[in-house]
Design a protein around this motif. Sequence first.
Motif, PDB file in Angstrom:
ATOM      1  N   GLY A 169      73.612 -31.013  80.387  1.00 13.53           N
ATOM      2  CA  GLY A 169      72.572 -32.033  80.219  1.00 13.53           C
ATOM      3  C   GLY A 169      71.491 -32.040  81.632  1.00 13.53           C
ATOM      4  N   GLY A 170      72.238 -32.163  82.586  1.00 16.84           N
ATOM      5  CA  GLY A 170      71.286 -32.239  83.937  1.00 16.84           C
ATOM      6  C   GLY A 170      70.083 -33.260  83.934  1.00 16.84           C
ATOM      7  N   GLY A 171      70.266 -34.229  83.212  1.00 15.33           N
ATOM      8  CA  GLY A 171      69.349 -35.518  83.323  1.00 15.33           C
ATOM      9  C   GLY A 171      67.762 -34.850  82.954  1.00 15.33           C
ATOM     10  N   THR A 172      67.422 -33.510  82.501  1.00 17.20           N
ATOM     11  CA  THR A 172      66.218 -33.239  82.009  1.00 17.20           C
ATOM     12  C   THR A 172      66.083 -32.855  80.695  1.00 17.20           C
ATOM     13  N   LEU A 173      64.745 -32.622  80.199  1.00 16.77           N
ATOM     14  CA  LEU A 173      64.574 -32.390  78.726  1.00 16.77           C
ATOM     15  C   LEU A 173      64.780 -30.826  78.591  1.00 16.77           C
ATOM     16  N   HIS A 174      65.348 -30.191  77.821  1.00 17.01           N
ATOM     17  CA  HIS A 174      65.353 -28.722  77.772  1.00 17.01           C
ATOM     18  C   HIS A 174      64.647 -28.297  76.536  1.00 17.01           C
ATOM     19  N   TRP A 175      63.292 -27.924  76.802  1.00 20.55           N
ATOM     20  CA  TRP A 175      62.554 -27.452  75.835  1.00 20.55           C
ATOM     21  C   TRP A 175      62.693 -26.228  75.148  1.00 20.55           C
ATOM     22  N   ASP A 176      63.304 -25.224  75.806  1.00 16.00           N
ATOM     23  CA  ASP A 176      63.870 -24.080  75.383  1.00 16.00           C
ATOM     24  C   ASP A 176      65.056 -24.447  74.228  1.00 16.00           C
ATOM     25  N   GLY A 177      65.823 -25.416  74.532  1.00 12.40           N
ATOM     26  CA  GLY A 177      67.136 -25.638  73.611  1.00 12.40           C
ATOM     27  C   GLY A 177      66.452 -26.451  72.283  1.00 12.40           C
ATOM     28  N   LEU A 178      65.383 -27.300  72.399  1.00 11.57           N
ATOM     29  CA  LEU A 178      64.611 -27.741  71.220  1.00 11.57           C
ATOM     30  C   LEU A 178      64.059 -26.736  70.559  1.00 11.57           C
ATOM     31  N   ARG A 179      63.315 -25.761  71.052  1.00 12.15           N
ATOM     32  CA  ARG A 179      62.653 -24.696  70.145  1.00 12.15           C
ATOM     33  C   ARG A 179      63.628 -23.679  69.386  1.00 12.15           C
ATOM     34  N   TYR A 180      64.776 -23.477  70.110  1.00  8.85           N
ATOM     35  CA  TYR A 180      65.858 -23.012  69.634  1.00  8.85           C
ATOM     36  C   TYR A 180      66.344 -23.626  68.313  1.00  8.85           C
ATOM     37  N   TYR A 212      65.028 -25.845  66.542  1.00 10.17           N
ATOM     38  CA  TYR A 212      64.135 -25.921  65.187  1.00 10.17           C
ATOM     39  C   TYR A 212      64.219 -24.481  64.673  1.00 10.17           C
ATOM     40  N   TYR A 213      64.214 -23.433  65.343  1.00 10.47           N
ATOM     41  CA  TYR A 213      64.473 -22.075  64.957  1.00 10.47           C
ATOM     42  C   TYR A 213      65.527 -22.000  64.111  1.00 10.47           C
ATOM     43  N   MET A 214      66.597 -22.434  64.376  1.00  9.97           N
ATOM     44  CA  MET A 214      67.987 -22.113  63.869  1.00  9.97           C
ATOM     45  C   MET A 214      67.901 -23.123  62.380  1.00  9.97           C
ATOM     46  N   LEU A 215      67.374 -24.310  62.505  1.00  5.75           N
ATOM     47  CA  LEU A 215      67.310 -25.157  61.365  1.00  5.75           C
ATOM     48  C   LEU A 215      66.237 -24.560  60.295  1.00  5.75           C
ATOM     49  N   ARG A 216      65.262 -23.727  60.568  1.00  4.19           N
ATOM     50  CA  ARG A 216      64.336 -23.120  59.966  1.00  4.19           C
ATOM     51  C   ARG A 216      65.260 -21.729  59.205  1.00  4.19           C
ATOM     52  N   LYS A 217      65.908 -21.257  60.239  1.00  3.83           N
ATOM     53  CA  LYS A 217      66.633 -19.719  59.813  1.00  3.83           C
ATOM     54  C   LYS A 217      67.654 -20.316  58.760  1.00  3.83           C
ATOM     55  N   PHE A 218      68.538 -21.503  59.091  1.00  2.00           N
ATOM     56  CA  PHE A 218      69.582 -21.941  58.130  1.00  2.00           C
ATOM     57  C   PHE A 218      69.093 -22.266  56.849  1.00  2.00           C
ATOM     58  N   SER A 219      67.895 -22.738  56.551  1.00  3.52           N
ATOM     59  CA  SER A 219      67.715 -23.648  55.316  1.00  3.52           C
ATOM     60  C   SER A 219      66.344 -23.177  54.877  1.00  3.52           C
ATOM     61  N   LEU A 220      65.762 -22.157  55.028  1.00  4.32           N
ATOM     62  CA  LEU A 220      64.221 -21.842  54.777  1.00  4.32           C
ATOM     63  C   LEU A 220      64.072 -22.140  53.360  1.00  4.32           C
ATOM     64  N   PRO A 221      64.913 -21.305  52.547  1.00  4.18           N
ATOM     65  CA  PRO A 221      64.724 -21.316  50.940  1.00  4.18           C
ATOM     66  C   PRO A 221      64.536 -22.836  50.393  1.00  4.18           C
ATOM     67  N   PHE A 222      65.380 -23.848  50.902  1.00  6.76           N
ATOM     68  CA  PHE A 222      65.555 -25.202  50.509  1.00  6.76           C
ATOM     69  C   PHE A 222      64.575 -26.013  51.193  1.00  6.76           C
ATOM     70  N   LEU A 223      64.033 -25.964  52.570  1.00  7.61           N
ATOM     71  CA  LEU A 223      63.047 -26.357  53.062  1.00  7.61           C
ATOM     72  C   LEU A 223      61.741 -26.439  52.449  1.00  7.61           C
ATOM     73  N   LEU A 224      61.527 -25.131  51.812  1.00  6.50           N
ATOM     74  CA  LEU A 224      60.138 -24.902  50.906  1.00  6.50           C
ATOM     75  C   LEU A 224      60.138 -25.641  49.730  1.00  6.50           C
TER      76      LEU A 224
END
Length: 568
Positions: free
Chosen positions: A263-274, A276-288
Amino acid sequence: MSMASVQQQEEQYLLWSVEETERRFHRFDWIVLLLLMLITVGYVVRKAQFSAPPAEDAAMLMRYATHLANGHGIVWNIGEKPVDGATDFLFMVMVAGLIKLGLSAEVAARALILLAHVVNVLLIYFALRSLWGAPWWFAVVPSFFLAVATGVIYITTCFGAPVFALFASLSWFFALRAILWNNSFANALGFGFFSLITGLIRPEGVILTLLIVIALFFLKGWRRALPLAIVWAVFVIGLGGVYFLWRWHYFGYPLPNPFYKKGGGTLHWDGLRYSYYMLRKFSLPFLLLYIGGLLFKDVRRLLIGLLIPPFGFATAFILISNEMNIAGRYQYPALPLILMGVYPAACVLWRQLQPERTRSRFAFAHLYVLFATLYLLRVYCGQALSYPIYPDGRAEVAKRLAQFRSKGYWMAVTEAGLLPFYSGWNAIDTWGLNGQWIAHHGAITEEYLEQFRPHLIMFHAYFSPIVPANPARLASRNQFTVQWDQMVNTLKQYAERRGYILAAVYGETPYDTHYYYVRPDFPDAMAIVELIRQTHYIWYKTGAVSVNYALLEPKVESVESQKQLSNR
């Protein structure tokens, strides 16, 4: 505004209305469930690599589970104070229970994960049929998708993500029952109970179930959702609070040890981008389908509410770094939540795009559409959700070191999964995921290492004896790489200043290597050096046989000569 108008406004959030007959299960549904179960198990048996070693983080959890099963408590090293390095707390306890019954740690973990995966596949079908009244041929598609998604990867690597996902799905299922049916005591009790279990499996389960409560308020209005929120609070805050106080007392700290490191008490923007990337990769056909459904006003509010838990959960990973997020295991529980609520979006699109007079004419095409969709989803899963698994040289070294486990030797390792688990040695996790002092002080020091004088030092470096660090890595340094390189330099300096023998530097390339140093002044030193050098070391990322770059260094032929070298 009058009470009647308030109630009328809340009623306009009515989500779905189907006849009771459409929710009933028929004999044909049980046949479909049986086929789905057989397909899922068959796919896992064919694709899972049951002989592969667990992934690094999974091996850490299995070390804790083994110690707990053997009566030593939740400890990293036997005889030390408890430490909460196994973030999947309840999953670790379940694995320990099966080990106690006589199963090996690997078999226990994989059995639990496989069972959870199969049950979740069946739950998706059951939920789509019983909650929304979806036709069987539609309900099969999301269930099949989950069956052939990344669950098999987690079974191979022994990650408990499907177990966490199952209880998250059950929490969402009972919440949706309460939304679509009524606020019956059974639905509220199921939602509260499974929310508690979800939070006990992993701490972010509390965040996920809280997001479900927020979705309930959004969809039902605060008056009608308040009873469910109270039940959630009783279970998660009340009973969960009792567990929280116990674990604080038992471990000495309120949060799992990895949180202080990752955690480190900071915001991890790379973790957020990844994330969202994995959420799209997981479920793209259904998100459409969701995106298409949002175009229509009559289901827009429903679909937004259904997306609050999965997207809110993915957003929460801005709080921790993305270390060891293999195959998107952190975001995986969001997938069944998306699948469980996809039917309203598909239904409104079907109704809008298909004229009323043609619906019956093309009913015969349902099976064709079903099998075509299943095939396309299978192709998508194979391309988008693949993660290669290879043998691992670290496991081979650890199994060779296991013959010395009774001698009380210590290792200091950056790779704190396979090496400590299979060797059975006392271990210092130099990164700090399993070391409270390191996690709370930020980094390991030579003074801390000197307290233990480890017999073996191993670290993952991005250089070798024949090349310096990769320039591309130096050019793209971030907080993680800076801290990692500082740790590696500390370990390397400690070993070299005290005359440790460089037994091996294994790697497929000289820019990505595993260093092994052995302390020279104990009886088994040279035997361990030769043991490490004779290992058939497979590089875990590619499956290639590794080169030992340490053999390009001048050799020290004996312990005595090594001592003389260290005294100069």
